[in-house]
Design a protein around this motif. Structure first.
Motif, PDB file in Angstrom:
ATOM      1  N   SER A   1      38.161  37.631  34.215  1.00  0.00           N
ATOM      2  CA  SER A   1      36.956  38.133  34.887  1.00  0.00           C
ATOM      3  C   SER A   1      36.462  37.140  35.941  1.00  0.00           C
ATOM      4  CB  SER A   1      35.859  38.446  33.873  1.00  0.00           C
ATOM      5  OG  SER A   1      35.426  37.291  33.218  1.00  0.00           O
ATOM      6  N   GLN A   2      36.587  35.850  35.657  1.00  0.00           N
ATOM      7  CA  GLN A   2      36.182  34.848  36.635  1.00  0.00           C
ATOM      8  C   GLN A   2      37.124  34.851  37.838  1.00  0.00           C
ATOM      9  OE1 GLN A   2      36.115  31.316  34.234  1.00  0.00           O
ATOM     10  NE2 GLN A   2      34.103  31.785  33.388  1.00  0.00           N
ATOM     11  N   LYS A   3      38.394  35.062  37.562  1.00  0.00           N
ATOM     12  CA  LYS A   3      39.388  35.117  38.631  1.00  0.00           C
ATOM     13  C   LYS A   3      39.114  36.302  39.559  1.00  0.00           C
ATOM     14  CE  LYS A   3      43.492  33.682  40.177  1.00  0.00           C
ATOM     15  NZ  LYS A   3      43.766  32.336  40.633  1.00  0.00           N
ATOM     16  N   LYS A   4      38.680  37.433  38.992  1.00  0.00           N
ATOM     17  CA  LYS A   4      38.367  38.609  39.801  1.00  0.00           C
ATOM     18  C   LYS A   4      37.221  38.311  40.762  1.00  0.00           C
ATOM     19  CE  LYS A   4      39.962  42.142  36.560  1.00  0.00           C
ATOM     20  NZ  LYS A   4      39.546  43.223  35.654  1.00  0.00           N
ATOM     21  N   VAL A   5      36.246  37.541  40.305  1.00  0.00           N
ATOM     22  CA  VAL A   5      35.137  37.155  41.185  1.00  0.00           C
ATOM     23  C   VAL A   5      35.672  36.289  42.324  1.00  0.00           C
ATOM     24  CG1 VAL A   5      32.951  35.896  41.351  1.00  0.00           C
ATOM     25  CG2 VAL A   5      33.438  37.284  39.334  1.00  0.00           C
ATOM     26  N   GLU A   6      36.511  35.326  41.995  1.00  0.00           N
ATOM     27  CA  GLU A   6      37.073  34.426  43.009  1.00  0.00           C
ATOM     28  C   GLU A   6      37.875  35.203  44.047  1.00  0.00           C
ATOM     29  OE1 GLU A   6      39.343  31.455  40.939  1.00  0.00           O
ATOM     30  OE2 GLU A   6      37.637  30.841  39.729  1.00  0.00           O
ATOM     31  N   ILE A   7      38.641  36.192  43.594  1.00  0.00           N
ATOM     32  CA  ILE A   7      39.445  37.000  44.510  1.00  0.00           C
ATOM     33  C   ILE A   7      38.543  37.801  45.443  1.00  0.00           C
ATOM     34  CG2 ILE A   7      41.006  38.983  44.618  1.00  0.00           C
ATOM     35  CD1 ILE A   7      42.309  37.857  42.028  1.00  0.00           C
ATOM     36  N   ALA A   8      37.473  38.381  44.893  1.00  0.00           N
ATOM     37  CA  ALA A   8      36.533  39.151  45.722  1.00  0.00           C
ATOM     38  C   ALA A   8      35.840  38.249  46.735  1.00  0.00           C
ATOM     39  CB  ALA A   8      35.513  39.856  44.837  1.00  0.00           C
ATOM     40  N   VAL A   9      35.520  37.032  46.324  1.00  0.00           N
ATOM     41  CA  VAL A   9      34.867  36.083  47.232  1.00  0.00           C
ATOM     42  C   VAL A   9      35.820  35.694  48.362  1.00  0.00           C
ATOM     43  CG1 VAL A   9      34.005  33.709  47.416  1.00  0.00           C
ATOM     44  CG2 VAL A   9      33.216  35.179  45.560  1.00  0.00           C
ATOM     45  N   GLU A  10      37.072  35.426  48.012  1.00  0.00           N
ATOM     46  CA  GLU A  10      38.064  35.050  49.030  1.00  0.00           C
ATOM     47  C   GLU A  10      38.313  36.197  50.004  1.00  0.00           C
ATOM     48  OE1 GLU A  10      41.550  33.708  46.994  1.00  0.00           O
ATOM     49  OE2 GLU A  10      40.539  31.938  46.182  1.00  0.00           O
ATOM     50  N   ALA A  11      38.254  37.437  49.497  1.00  0.00           N
ATOM     51  CA  ALA A  11      38.456  38.597  50.359  1.00  0.00           C
ATOM     52  C   ALA A  11      37.239  38.849  51.248  1.00  0.00           C
ATOM     53  CB  ALA A  11      38.741  39.834  49.505  1.00  0.00           C
ATOM     54  N   GLY A  12      36.108  38.240  50.892  1.00  0.00           N
ATOM     55  CA  GLY A  12      34.901  38.391  51.687  1.00  0.00           C
ATOM     56  C   GLY A  12      34.124  39.665  51.374  1.00  0.00           C
ATOM     57  N   ASP A  13      34.432  40.286  50.254  1.00  0.00           N
ATOM     58  CA  ASP A  13      33.762  41.527  49.856  1.00  0.00           C
ATOM     59  C   ASP A  13      32.544  41.173  48.998  1.00  0.00           C
ATOM     60  OD1 ASP A  13      33.018  44.056  49.201  1.00  0.00           O
ATOM     61  OD2 ASP A  13      34.942  44.659  48.340  1.00  0.00           O
ATOM     62  N   ALA A  14      31.378  41.146  49.635  1.00  0.00           N
ATOM     63  CA  ALA A  14      30.160  40.701  48.958  1.00  0.00           C
ATOM     64  C   ALA A  14      29.762  41.641  47.828  1.00  0.00           C
ATOM     65  CB  ALA A  14      29.017  40.578  49.957  1.00  0.00           C
ATOM     66  N   GLU A  15      29.852  42.950  48.081  1.00  0.00           N
ATOM     67  CA  GLU A  15      29.450  43.926  47.065  1.00  0.00           C
ATOM     68  C   GLU A  15      30.332  43.822  45.825  1.00  0.00           C
ATOM     69  OE1 GLU A  15      27.036  46.688  45.412  1.00  0.00           O
ATOM     70  OE2 GLU A  15      26.779  45.807  47.396  1.00  0.00           O
ATOM     71  N   ALA A  16      31.631  43.752  46.033  1.00  0.00           N
ATOM     72  CA  ALA A  16      32.563  43.631  44.903  1.00  0.00           C
ATOM     73  C   ALA A  16      32.352  42.307  44.169  1.00  0.00           C
ATOM     74  CB  ALA A  16      34.007  43.738  45.383  1.00  0.00           C
ATOM     75  N   ALA A  17      32.094  41.241  44.917  1.00  0.00           N
ATOM     76  CA  ALA A  17      31.880  39.930  44.306  1.00  0.00           C
ATOM     77  C   ALA A  17      30.664  39.961  43.389  1.00  0.00           C
ATOM     78  CB  ALA A  17      31.705  38.862  45.382  1.00  0.00           C
ATOM     79  N   ARG A  18      29.585  40.620  43.846  1.00  0.00           N
ATOM     80  CA  ARG A  18      28.374  40.704  43.015  1.00  0.00           C
ATOM     81  C   ARG A  18      28.622  41.540  41.760  1.00  0.00           C
ATOM     82  NH1 ARG A  18      25.646  41.587  48.076  1.00  0.00           N
ATOM     83  NH2 ARG A  18      24.894  39.588  48.813  1.00  0.00           N
ATOM     84  N   ASP A  19      29.345  42.655  41.926  1.00  0.00           N
ATOM     85  CA  ASP A  19      29.653  43.499  40.766  1.00  0.00           C
ATOM     86  C   ASP A  19      30.505  42.756  39.751  1.00  0.00           C
ATOM     87  OD1 ASP A  19      28.207  45.582  41.815  1.00  0.00           O
ATOM     88  OD2 ASP A  19      29.963  46.630  42.643  1.00  0.00           O
ATOM     89  N   ARG A  20      31.522  42.080  40.261  1.00  0.00           N
ATOM     90  CA  ARG A  20      32.408  41.320  39.364  1.00  0.00           C
ATOM     91  C   ARG A  20      31.659  40.176  38.691  1.00  0.00           C
ATOM     92  NH1 ARG A  20      36.656  44.713  38.729  1.00  0.00           N
ATOM     93  NH2 ARG A  20      37.663  45.157  40.693  1.00  0.00           N
ATOM     94  N   ALA A  21      30.746  39.546  39.436  1.00  0.00           N
ATOM     95  CA  ALA A  21      29.958  38.449  38.862  1.00  0.00           C
ATOM     96  C   ALA A  21      29.065  38.969  37.744  1.00  0.00           C
ATOM     97  CB  ALA A  21      29.124  37.770  39.948  1.00  0.00           C
ATOM     98  N   ARG A  22      28.520  40.174  37.931  1.00  0.00           N
ATOM     99  CA  ARG A  22      27.671  40.773  36.901  1.00  0.00           C
ATOM    100  C   ARG A  22      28.490  41.037  35.631  1.00  0.00           C
ATOM    101  NH1 ARG A  22      26.071  45.033  39.638  1.00  0.00           N
ATOM    102  NH2 ARG A  22      24.575  43.820  40.821  1.00  0.00           N
ATOM    103  N   GLU A  23      29.689  41.575  35.811  1.00  0.00           N
ATOM    104  CA  GLU A  23      30.561  41.849  34.664  1.00  0.00           C
ATOM    105  C   GLU A  23      30.964  40.543  33.960  1.00  0.00           C
ATOM    106  OE1 GLU A  23      33.827  44.003  36.327  1.00  0.00           O
ATOM    107  OE2 GLU A  23      32.554  45.681  36.948  1.00  0.00           O
TER     108      GLU A  23
END
Length: 90
Positions: free
Chosen positions: A31-53
């Protein structure tokens, strides 16, 4: 090998718990890796959702004792900080 009945049972319980904790820790890393991937991709909305999960998963792990509560708090802070930084750069 233990030959006392209660110790045999305790060993079995410890093994089951060890396997469960291992699975939970692995899921946390994912789950932490998914946040990192979303951050690297620059997708703010996905990063916030993944961070919440990931936050929810960390809270559950802390409440059951898989990770220490301060460790969970530290990791959550880092994830949210990274997710928010992604949104600020847009």
């Amino acid at each position: 090998m233990a030959n006392i009945k209660s110790q045999i049972k305790r060993n079995k319980q410890n093994e089951v718990r060890r396997e469960r904790n291992k699975a939970v820790r692995s899921a946390l890393k994912t789950s932490q890796k998914k946040v990192e991937i979303a951050v690297e991709a620059g997708d703010a909305e996905a990063a916030r959702d993944r961070a919440r999960e990931a936050s929810r998963a960390l809270d559950k792990a802390a409440s059951t004792g898989v990770v220490h509560k301060r460790t969970a708090a530290r990791r959550k802070s880092r994830l949210v900080k990274a997710a928010n930084a992604t949104g600020a750069s847009d």
